[in-house]
Design a protein around this motif. Structure first.
Motif, short mmCIF file in Angstrom:
data_model
loop_
_atom_site.label_atom_id
_atom_site.label_comp_id
_atom_site.label_asym_id
_atom_site.label_seq_id
_atom_site.Cartn_x
_atom_site.Cartn_y
_atom_site.Cartn_z
N THR A 45 0.91 -26.22 -12.88
CA THR A 45 0.56 -25.13 -11.98
C THR A 45 0.65 -23.78 -12.68
N GLU A 46 1.10 -23.77 -13.93
CA GLU A 46 1.26 -22.52 -14.69
C GLU A 46 0.14 -22.41 -15.73
N PRO A 47 -0.80 -21.47 -15.52
CA PRO A 47 -1.96 -21.39 -16.40
C PRO A 47 -1.64 -21.30 -17.89
N GLU A 48 -0.67 -20.53 -18.28
CA GLU A 48 -0.38 -20.39 -19.71
C GLU A 48 0.20 -21.68 -20.31
N GLN A 49 0.99 -22.40 -19.53
CA GLN A 49 1.49 -23.70 -20.02
C GLN A 49 0.34 -24.69 -20.17
N VAL A 50 -0.59 -24.68 -19.23
CA VAL A 50 -1.74 -25.59 -19.31
C VAL A 50 -2.61 -25.23 -20.51
N ARG A 51 -2.88 -23.94 -20.69
CA ARG A 51 -3.68 -23.50 -21.83
C ARG A 51 -3.04 -23.95 -23.15
N ALA A 52 -1.74 -23.73 -23.29
CA ALA A 52 -1.04 -24.13 -24.51
C ALA A 52 -1.09 -25.64 -24.72
N MET A 53 -0.95 -26.40 -23.65
CA MET A 53 -1.00 -27.86 -23.75
C MET A 53 -2.38 -28.33 -24.21
N VAL A 54 -3.44 -27.80 -23.59
CA VAL A 54 -4.80 -28.20 -23.95
C VAL A 54 -5.09 -27.81 -25.40
N GLU A 55 -4.73 -26.59 -25.79
CA GLU A 55 -4.97 -26.15 -27.17
C GLU A 55 -4.22 -27.03 -28.16
N SER A 56 -3.00 -27.42 -27.82
CA SER A 56 -2.21 -28.28 -28.69
C SER A 56 -2.86 -29.65 -28.87
N VAL A 57 -3.33 -30.22 -27.78
CA VAL A 57 -3.98 -31.54 -27.85
C VAL A 57 -5.26 -31.46 -28.69
N VAL A 58 -6.07 -30.46 -28.44
CA VAL A 58 -7.32 -30.32 -29.19
C VAL A 58 -7.04 -30.07 -30.66
N GLN A 59 -6.03 -29.26 -30.96
CA GLN A 59 -5.69 -29.00 -32.36
C GLN A 59 -5.26 -30.28 -33.08
N ARG A 60 -4.46 -31.11 -32.43
CA ARG A 60 -3.95 -32.33 -33.08
C ARG A 60 -4.95 -33.47 -33.09
N HIS A 61 -5.80 -33.55 -32.06
CA HIS A 61 -6.66 -34.72 -31.91
C HIS A 61 -8.16 -34.40 -31.97
N GLY A 62 -8.51 -33.14 -32.03
CA GLY A 62 -9.90 -32.75 -32.17
C GLY A 62 -10.68 -32.62 -30.88
N ARG A 63 -10.26 -33.31 -29.86
CA ARG A 63 -10.98 -33.27 -28.58
C ARG A 63 -10.16 -33.99 -27.50
N ILE A 64 -10.60 -33.85 -26.28
CA ILE A 64 -10.06 -34.60 -25.15
C ILE A 64 -11.23 -35.37 -24.57
N ASP A 65 -11.14 -36.68 -24.57
CA ASP A 65 -12.23 -37.51 -24.05
C ASP A 65 -12.12 -37.74 -22.55
N VAL A 66 -10.90 -37.92 -22.04
CA VAL A 66 -10.71 -38.25 -20.63
C VAL A 66 -9.53 -37.43 -20.10
N LEU A 67 -9.73 -36.82 -18.93
CA LEU A 67 -8.63 -36.20 -18.21
C LEU A 67 -8.36 -37.06 -16.98
N HIS A 68 -7.18 -37.62 -16.91
CA HIS A 68 -6.79 -38.43 -15.75
C HIS A 68 -5.65 -37.70 -15.07
N HIS A 69 -5.89 -37.22 -13.87
CA HIS A 69 -4.89 -36.43 -13.16
C HIS A 69 -4.14 -37.30 -12.16
N ASN A 70 -2.85 -37.20 -12.22
CA ASN A 70 -1.99 -37.88 -11.27
C ASN A 70 -0.94 -36.86 -10.82
N LEU A 71 -1.42 -35.71 -10.40
CA LEU A 71 -0.54 -34.60 -10.04
C LEU A 71 -0.16 -34.68 -8.57
N GLY A 72 1.01 -34.20 -8.28
CA GLY A 72 1.43 -34.14 -6.88
C GLY A 72 2.92 -33.90 -6.79
N ALA A 73 3.39 -33.90 -5.60
CA ALA A 73 4.81 -33.70 -5.34
C ALA A 73 5.34 -34.92 -4.63
#
Length: 102
Positions: A45-73
């Protein structure tokens, strides 16, 4: 579950959760299926944490092929009243939208 299938098929899975406790069990389950998994703590829910996470994944793996969301409370043990249920949709929707945005 999709993660188990992806692990059996040889995908690299990057699990994201608010805390390390949730990640440890997902990593262990993926590795038990023979897959590769890494975990990244992130509050979806925190935009800057999400941005950092996505950038980290793309930097290490080159791309994201699938986003599977299982978010909730967590759901309360008793059926929630309408006011108690109101915070749940924004959490799920916001996290999903932020992950897809970045």
């Amino acid at each position: 579950a999709p993660m188990a299938l992806w692990c059996r098929e040889g995908a690299t899975v990057v699990a994201v959760a608010r805390g390390q406790d949730g990640l440890d069990s997902v990593i262990a389950a993926c590795e038990a299926e023979g897959g590769r998994c890494e975990g990244i703590p992130c509050d979806a829910t925190e935009p800057e944490q999400v941005r950092a996470m996505v950038e980290s994944v793309v930097q290490r793996h080159g791309r994201i092929d699938v986003l599977h969301h299982n978010l909730g409370a967590p759901h309360p043990s008793a059926p929630p009243s309408v006011p108690a249920a109101l915070p749940l949709p924004p959490l799920s929707c916001r996290g999903t939208l932020l992950c897809g945005h970045f």
